[in-house]
Design a protein around this motif. Structure first.
Motif, PDB file in Angstrom:
ATOM      1  N   SER A 193      40.240  32.830  46.138  1.00 34.40           N
ATOM      2  CA  SER A 193      40.447  34.082  45.794  1.00 34.40           C
ATOM      3  C   SER A 193      39.670  34.452  44.370  1.00 34.40           C
ATOM      4  O   SER A 193      39.448  33.371  43.845  1.00 34.40           O
ATOM      5  N   ALA A 194      39.580  35.580  43.883  1.00 36.07           N
ATOM      6  CA  ALA A 194      38.797  36.016  42.730  1.00 36.07           C
ATOM      7  C   ALA A 194      39.784  35.829  41.421  1.00 36.07           C
ATOM      8  O   ALA A 194      39.253  35.937  40.405  1.00 36.07           O
ATOM      9  N   ARG A 195      40.980  34.939  41.631  1.00 35.88           N
ATOM     10  CA  ARG A 195      41.744  34.449  40.349  1.00 35.88           C
ATOM     11  C   ARG A 195      40.991  33.182  39.946  1.00 35.88           C
ATOM     12  O   ARG A 195      41.611  32.767  39.049  1.00 35.88           O
ATOM     13  N   ALA A 196      40.111  32.671  40.697  1.00 36.19           N
ATOM     14  CA  ALA A 196      39.472  31.478  40.389  1.00 36.19           C
ATOM     15  C   ALA A 196      38.013  31.900  39.907  1.00 36.19           C
ATOM     16  O   ALA A 196      37.488  32.858  40.487  1.00 36.19           O
ATOM     17  N   PHE A 197      37.475  31.068  38.977  1.00 41.74           N
ATOM     18  CA  PHE A 197      35.970  31.624  38.234  1.00 41.74           C
ATOM     19  C   PHE A 197      35.017  31.660  39.271  1.00 41.74           C
ATOM     20  O   PHE A 197      34.106  32.468  39.087  1.00 41.74           O
ATOM     21  N   ILE A 198      34.868  30.570  39.977  1.00 45.27           N
ATOM     22  CA  ILE A 198      33.465  30.345  41.037  1.00 45.27           C
ATOM     23  C   ILE A 198      33.536  31.514  42.067  1.00 45.27           C
ATOM     24  O   ILE A 198      32.726  32.316  42.124  1.00 45.27           O
ATOM     25  N   PRO A 199      34.454  31.809  42.618  1.00 44.64           N
ATOM     26  CA  PRO A 199      34.422  33.277  43.699  1.00 44.64           C
ATOM     27  C   PRO A 199      34.308  34.442  42.677  1.00 44.64           C
ATOM     28  O   PRO A 199      33.679  35.291  43.057  1.00 44.64           O
ATOM     29  N   THR A 200      34.986  34.324  41.609  1.00 47.28           N
ATOM     30  CA  THR A 200      34.437  35.652  40.534  1.00 47.28           C
ATOM     31  C   THR A 200      33.274  35.914  40.399  1.00 47.28           C
ATOM     32  O   THR A 200      32.703  37.140  40.400  1.00 47.28           O
ATOM     33  N   GLU A 212      31.191  39.296  34.249  1.00 44.52           N
ATOM     34  CA  GLU A 212      32.123  39.542  33.285  1.00 44.52           C
ATOM     35  C   GLU A 212      33.086  38.222  33.833  1.00 44.52           C
ATOM     36  O   GLU A 212      33.713  38.238  34.531  1.00 44.52           O
ATOM     37  N   LEU A 213      33.208  37.490  32.482  1.00 47.60           N
ATOM     38  CA  LEU A 213      34.018  36.017  32.582  1.00 47.60           C
ATOM     39  C   LEU A 213      34.747  36.051  31.176  1.00 47.60           C
ATOM     40  O   LEU A 213      34.769  36.642  30.196  1.00 47.60           O
ATOM     41  N   GLY A 214      35.728  35.073  31.590  1.00 46.71           N
ATOM     42  CA  GLY A 214      36.450  34.670  30.318  1.00 46.71           C
ATOM     43  C   GLY A 214      35.824  33.619  29.261  1.00 46.71           C
ATOM     44  O   GLY A 214      34.520  33.661  29.072  1.00 46.71           O
ATOM     45  N   ALA A 215      36.348  32.546  28.970  1.00 46.91           N
ATOM     46  CA  ALA A 215      35.613  31.579  27.909  1.00 46.91           C
ATOM     47  C   ALA A 215      34.653  30.960  28.675  1.00 46.91           C
ATOM     48  O   ALA A 215      34.652  30.575  30.029  1.00 46.91           O
ATOM     49  N   LEU A 216      33.409  30.908  28.360  1.00 46.30           N
ATOM     50  CA  LEU A 216      32.149  30.266  28.871  1.00 46.30           C
ATOM     51  C   LEU A 216      32.044  28.877  28.632  1.00 46.30           C
ATOM     52  O   LEU A 216      31.270  28.392  29.169  1.00 46.30           O
ATOM     53  N   ASP A 217      32.518  28.216  27.605  1.00 47.01           N
ATOM     54  CA  ASP A 217      32.157  26.843  27.164  1.00 47.01           C
ATOM     55  C   ASP A 217      33.324  25.906  27.434  1.00 47.01           C
ATOM     56  O   ASP A 217      33.036  24.667  27.171  1.00 47.01           O
ATOM     57  N   THR A 218      34.497  26.333  28.235  1.00 41.24           N
ATOM     58  CA  THR A 218      35.502  25.531  28.627  1.00 41.24           C
ATOM     59  C   THR A 218      34.652  24.419  29.639  1.00 41.24           C
ATOM     60  O   THR A 218      33.835  24.805  30.537  1.00 41.24           O
ATOM     61  N   LEU A 219      35.259  23.165  29.598  1.00 42.02           N
ATOM     62  CA  LEU A 219      34.643  22.278  30.802  1.00 42.02           C
ATOM     63  C   LEU A 219      35.507  21.802  31.757  1.00 42.02           C
ATOM     64  O   LEU A 219      36.788  21.744  31.435  1.00 42.02           O
ATOM     65  N   ARG A 220      34.918  21.906  32.881  1.00 47.33           N
ATOM     66  CA  ARG A 220      35.901  21.641  34.181  1.00 47.33           C
ATOM     67  C   ARG A 220      35.272  20.764  34.944  1.00 47.33           C
ATOM     68  O   ARG A 220      34.077  20.750  35.188  1.00 47.33           O
ATOM     69  N   ASP A 330      35.718  45.233  40.976  1.00 52.65           N
ATOM     70  CA  ASP A 330      35.963  46.030  39.785  1.00 52.65           C
ATOM     71  C   ASP A 330      36.903  46.076  38.883  1.00 52.65           C
ATOM     72  O   ASP A 330      37.248  46.707  37.967  1.00 52.65           O
ATOM     73  N   ILE A 331      37.808  45.011  39.081  1.00 53.85           N
ATOM     74  CA  ILE A 331      39.039  44.949  38.247  1.00 53.85           C
ATOM     75  C   ILE A 331      39.096  43.510  38.055  1.00 53.85           C
ATOM     76  O   ILE A 331      38.536  42.652  38.589  1.00 53.85           O
ATOM     77  N   TYR A 332      40.027  42.970  36.958  1.00 51.05           N
ATOM     78  CA  TYR A 332      40.309  41.766  36.599  1.00 51.05           C
ATOM     79  C   TYR A 332      41.607  41.469  37.577  1.00 51.05           C
ATOM     80  O   TYR A 332      42.411  42.003  37.204  1.00 51.05           O
TER      81      TYR A 332
END
Length: 334
Positions: A193-200, A212-220, A330-332
């Motif tokens: 789902s779009a609650r995860a950053f890759i499908p977002t 539009e994303l949250g933190a961009l420099d966190t490492l995963r 269109d939403i977070y």
């Protein structure tokens, strides 16, 4: 190394959280192995089966679906009865929502796990595979994270999963309940789902001009779902691993911005990436760096990830593009 298809052939297996992302892929793999699969999903008046709806018709017809609530011990006991292996994946997993409704995470993740383990103990289940998360480690205190890394409750979600893990540990130590804890690092793939950053990223890149994303420099440390499922299957079938906690990760880590740039390149689009303040976690709650040490999984389960990041991203992009109507770009989504 255990022949997994032979092990699961006609074996009675329960998957809790089967309608979720990893749970549905695990259910599909078990059905393909001709296991006798019962898929537990959360009851809904819509009668939808979650991600199980994506299964081919022949596989959907081969599984038994039971709908209820993991917080209901009587329901859980009935589902666990006569099962040889129980894969416990039912959980609330969205970190942002855990800031909004922390008590619900305790009830679902801790009490739900207690219900599964107590039923397994009373009914003599041969193996329980309990699902943890790399979020229990918090921000890495060492170069790579092995299973002895300290546990840090940096969100109500991670705290609830630490509690669930410790309940599982206590049932092995107190009652010899044959439970194995698998600790996946970040998993991605079709159906997420779009609650995860890759499908977002993928869904926004397909439908919007700005990402539009949250933190961009966190490492995963990102593992393709097919590889994660292979780790679950091995944990359910391998003898002598009761009481163990086992990481499932690639051992490589990249910033969120790297994945965003790679996805845009694979989709052949050029769109601006911006940080959305409402998507950023509280500073002391953010997990800055996650990278697994997967030596234990290699040694005990014979498991190593097989799918490259690019191949996994391509498969995920194909799924999201084919199902773009299921993503509300269109939403977070918390």
């Amino acid at each position: 190394m255990t022949n997994l298809n032979q092990f699961y052939l006609r074996r009675k297996v329960l998957v809790t959280g089967a309608g979720g992302f990893i749970g549905s892929h695990l259910t599909e793999a078990l059905a393909r192995a001709n296991a006798d699969v019962t898929a537990m999903i959360r009851y809904s008046s819509s009668s939808a089966w979650g991600n199980l709806e994506y299964l081919p018709p022949d596989l959907k017809n081969s599984i038994k679906v039971v709908a209820g609530n993991i917080e209901d011990p009587e329901f859980v006991t009935q589902a666990v009865r006569d099962q040889a292996v129980v894969f416990h994946l039912a959980a609330l997993i969205a970190i942002p929502y855990s800031y909004v409704a922390p008590r619900s995470y305790v009830r679902t993740n801790i009490e739900g796990t207690l219900n599964v383990l107590e039923a397994a103990r009373r009914l003599g289940v041969a193996r329980v595979v309990h699902t943890s998360t790399s979020e229990v480690y918090g921000t890495a205190l060492t170069e790579t994270i092995d299973e002895s890394h300290p546990l840090q409750g940096q969100s109500p979600y991670s705290a609830s999963k630490i509690g669930a893990d410790k309940i599982a540990e206590s049932y092995f130590r107190s009652f010899s309940t044959p439970v194995v804890t698998v600790r996946p690092f970040n998993t991605f793939g079709p159906g997420q789902s779009a609650r995860a950053f890759i499908p977002t990223i993928i869904s926004q890149a397909a439908a919007r001009e700005v990402i539009e994303l949250g933190a961009l420099d966190t490492l995963r440390d990102m593992t393709f779902v097919g590889d994660t499922v292979a780790g679950f299957l091995a944990a359910g079938a391998t003898s002598g691993v009761e009481g163990e906690t086992i990481n499932l990760g690639t051992g490589r880590t990249f910033p969120i911005s790297h994945f965003a740039e790679r996805i845009l390149a694979l989709m052949n689009v050029n769109k601006r990436i911006v940080q959305d303040p409402k998507r950023v976690r509280p500073a002391a709650s953010e997990v800055l760096r996650l990278v697994s040490n997967n030596e234990k999984a290699q040694r005990l389960l014979g498991w190593t990830p097989q799918t490259s990041i690019d191949e996994g991203l391509k498969r995920t992009i194909s799924f999201v593009e084919a199902n773009i109507g299921s993503y509300r770009t269109d939403i977070y989504n918390i």
